[in-house]
Design a protein around this motif. Structure first.
Motif, PDB file in Angstrom:
ATOM      1  N   ASP A  68       0.024   9.943   5.753  1.00  0.00           N
ATOM      2  CA  ASP A  68      -0.360   8.656   5.184  1.00  0.00           C
ATOM      3  C   ASP A  68      -1.714   8.169   5.681  1.00  0.00           C
ATOM      4  O   ASP A  68      -2.111   7.054   5.410  1.00  0.00           O
ATOM      5  CB  ASP A  68       0.709   7.599   5.461  1.00  0.00           C
ATOM      6  N   SER A  69      -2.446   8.999   6.393  1.00  0.00           N
ATOM      7  CA  SER A  69      -3.736   8.579   6.913  1.00  0.00           C
ATOM      8  C   SER A  69      -4.794   9.650   6.729  1.00  0.00           C
ATOM      9  O   SER A  69      -4.537  10.831   6.918  1.00  0.00           O
ATOM     10  CB  SER A  69      -3.620   8.263   8.411  1.00  0.00           C
ATOM     11  N   PRO A 110     -12.925  -6.755  11.060  1.00  0.00           N
ATOM     12  CA  PRO A 110     -12.007  -6.239  12.081  1.00  0.00           C
ATOM     13  C   PRO A 110     -11.183  -5.067  11.542  1.00  0.00           C
ATOM     14  O   PRO A 110     -10.776  -5.061  10.370  1.00  0.00           O
ATOM     15  CB  PRO A 110     -11.095  -7.437  12.383  1.00  0.00           C
ATOM     16  N   THR A 111     -10.959  -4.090  12.398  1.00  0.00           N
ATOM     17  CA  THR A 111     -10.190  -2.913  12.012  1.00  0.00           C
ATOM     18  C   THR A 111      -8.819  -3.298  11.472  1.00  0.00           C
ATOM     19  O   THR A 111      -8.335  -2.709  10.503  1.00  0.00           O
ATOM     20  CB  THR A 111     -10.038  -1.952  13.207  1.00  0.00           C
ATOM     21  N   TYR A 118      -5.997  -0.761   3.736  1.00  0.00           N
ATOM     22  CA  TYR A 118      -5.801   0.688   3.617  1.00  0.00           C
ATOM     23  C   TYR A 118      -4.309   1.008   3.485  1.00  0.00           C
ATOM     24  O   TYR A 118      -3.899   1.802   2.640  1.00  0.00           O
ATOM     25  CB  TYR A 118      -6.392   1.374   4.851  1.00  0.00           C
ATOM     26  N   ARG A 119      -3.505   0.383   4.331  1.00  0.00           N
ATOM     27  CA  ARG A 119      -2.051   0.633   4.294  1.00  0.00           C
ATOM     28  C   ARG A 119      -1.433   0.169   2.981  1.00  0.00           C
ATOM     29  O   ARG A 119      -0.516   0.794   2.460  1.00  0.00           O
ATOM     30  CB  ARG A 119      -1.369  -0.018   5.489  1.00  0.00           C
ATOM     31  N   LEU A 120      -1.936  -0.938   2.442  1.00  0.00           N
ATOM     32  CA  LEU A 120      -1.445  -1.428   1.160  1.00  0.00           C
ATOM     33  C   LEU A 120      -1.730  -0.399   0.060  1.00  0.00           C
ATOM     34  O   LEU A 120      -0.850  -0.061  -0.730  1.00  0.00           O
ATOM     35  CB  LEU A 120      -2.085  -2.776   0.818  1.00  0.00           C
ATOM     36  N   VAL A 124       1.000   2.085  -2.290  1.00  0.00           N
ATOM     37  CA  VAL A 124       1.141   2.104  -3.747  1.00  0.00           C
ATOM     38  C   VAL A 124       0.605   3.376  -4.395  1.00  0.00           C
ATOM     39  O   VAL A 124       0.931   3.654  -5.530  1.00  0.00           O
ATOM     40  CB  VAL A 124       0.487   0.864  -4.418  1.00  0.00           C
ATOM     41  N   ARG A 125      -0.160   4.161  -3.676  1.00  0.00           N
ATOM     42  CA  ARG A 125      -0.792   5.326  -4.301  1.00  0.00           C
ATOM     43  C   ARG A 125       0.183   6.342  -4.881  1.00  0.00           C
ATOM     44  O   ARG A 125      -0.094   6.898  -5.920  1.00  0.00           O
ATOM     45  CB  ARG A 125      -1.775   6.002  -3.359  1.00  0.00           C
ATOM     46  N   PRO A 126       1.352   6.604  -4.280  1.00  0.00           N
ATOM     47  CA  PRO A 126       2.240   7.599  -4.878  1.00  0.00           C
ATOM     48  C   PRO A 126       2.877   7.151  -6.183  1.00  0.00           C
ATOM     49  O   PRO A 126       3.461   7.950  -6.885  1.00  0.00           O
ATOM     50  CB  PRO A 126       3.325   7.816  -3.819  1.00  0.00           C
ATOM     51  N   THR A 127       2.773   5.872  -6.552  1.00  0.00           N
ATOM     52  CA  THR A 127       3.423   5.375  -7.751  1.00  0.00           C
ATOM     53  C   THR A 127       2.683   5.750  -9.024  1.00  0.00           C
ATOM     54  O   THR A 127       3.127   5.421 -10.113  1.00  0.00           O
ATOM     55  CB  THR A 127       3.551   3.833  -7.694  1.00  0.00           C
ATOM     56  N   GLY A 128       1.548   6.411  -8.904  1.00  0.00           N
ATOM     57  CA  GLY A 128       0.799   6.803 -10.092  1.00  0.00           C
ATOM     58  C   GLY A 128      -0.181   5.744 -10.540  1.00  0.00           C
ATOM     59  O   GLY A 128      -0.747   5.837 -11.614  1.00  0.00           O
ATOM     60  N   VAL A 129      -0.398   4.724  -9.710  1.00  0.00           N
ATOM     61  CA  VAL A 129      -1.348   3.675 -10.056  1.00  0.00           C
ATOM     62  C   VAL A 129      -2.760   4.254 -10.128  1.00  0.00           C
ATOM     63  O   VAL A 129      -3.572   3.845 -10.931  1.00  0.00           O
ATOM     64  CB  VAL A 129      -1.300   2.537  -9.006  1.00  0.00           C
ATOM     65  N   PHE A 130      -3.017   5.240  -9.306  1.00  0.00           N
ATOM     66  CA  PHE A 130      -4.346   5.824  -9.248  1.00  0.00           C
ATOM     67  C   PHE A 130      -4.381   7.166  -9.974  1.00  0.00           C
ATOM     68  O   PHE A 130      -3.546   7.434 -10.820  1.00  0.00           O
ATOM     69  CB  PHE A 130      -4.771   5.989  -7.783  1.00  0.00           C
TER      70      PHE A 130
END
Length: 142
Positions: A68-69, A110-111, A118-120, A124-130
Motif C-alpha cells: 500500500d505504499s 506537514p508529512t 496519500y492513504r485516502l 480508493v484506488r482498488p475500486t476502479g476509480v482510477f
C-alpha cells in the motif's frame, strides 16, 4: 534475471529506484509518469512484487507482502528509503521544470497531512476509480 540499461540489477549501486505496486493501475501510471519526465533517465522503476523489489524490501527491513505504499530508494548502495509522500516529494525534486518547484511546495506541507491524502487515495484506488490495472512495460523498468 532483470536488467536495467545492460546492468544486472543485483549491482545497481547508487541508482535511485522507485518501487511501486505492479497490480495498481494508478501506481503504474505514476511510474510511467516518472519515466517520461525523467529526462536524465536517472530513476529506475520496479514493482514491489518483483525480484528486485522484494530484495530491496528485505534489505530495508520493510514488509514484503504489504503493497500500500510507494517506496523510493534514492541510493541503492545506502540502506535508507522514503515512503509515501516523502518519496513523491523527493522524486518531483529530481524532475525538471516546474515539477521540481511542485516538489518543493509539496514538501512545505506537514508529512502527516500529505500522507493522509496519500492513504485516502490508496484506499480508493482498488475500486476502479482510477486507471485499470494492466500490464505495463517501460524502457527503464527493472
Amino acid at each position: 534475471m532483470g536488467v536495467w540499461s545492460g546492468v544486472d540489477f543485483t549491482n545497481v549501486s547508487d541508482r535511485p529506484i522507485l518501487l511501486f505496486d505492479g497490480e495498481c493501475g494508478l501506481c503504474q501510471a505514476s511510474a510511467r509518469f516518472v519515466l517520461s519526465h525523467d529526462v536524465e533517465a536517472s530513476i529506475g522503476v520496479a514493482t514491489l512484487q518483483g525480484e528486485l523489489g522484494q530484495m530491496l524490501l528485505r534489505r530495508l527491513g520493510l514488509p514484503t507482502d504489504d503493497f500500500d505504499s510507494m517506496v523510493f530508494v534514492p541510493n541503492c548502495a545506502a540502506s535508507d528509503c522514503l515512503l509515501r509522500t516523502d518519496g513523491v516529494v523527493a522524486i518531483l525534486k529530481r524532475l525538471p521544470g516546474w515539477w521540481r518547484g511542485a516538489g518543493t511546495i509539496l514538501g512545505w506541507f506537514p508529512t502527516s497531512w500529505r500522507d493522509g491524502g496519500y492513504r485516502l487515495v490508496a484506499r480508493v484506488r482498488p475500486t476502479g476509480v482510477f486507471i485499470s490495472s494492466s500490464a505495463s512495460q517501460a524502457i527503464r523498468a527493472l
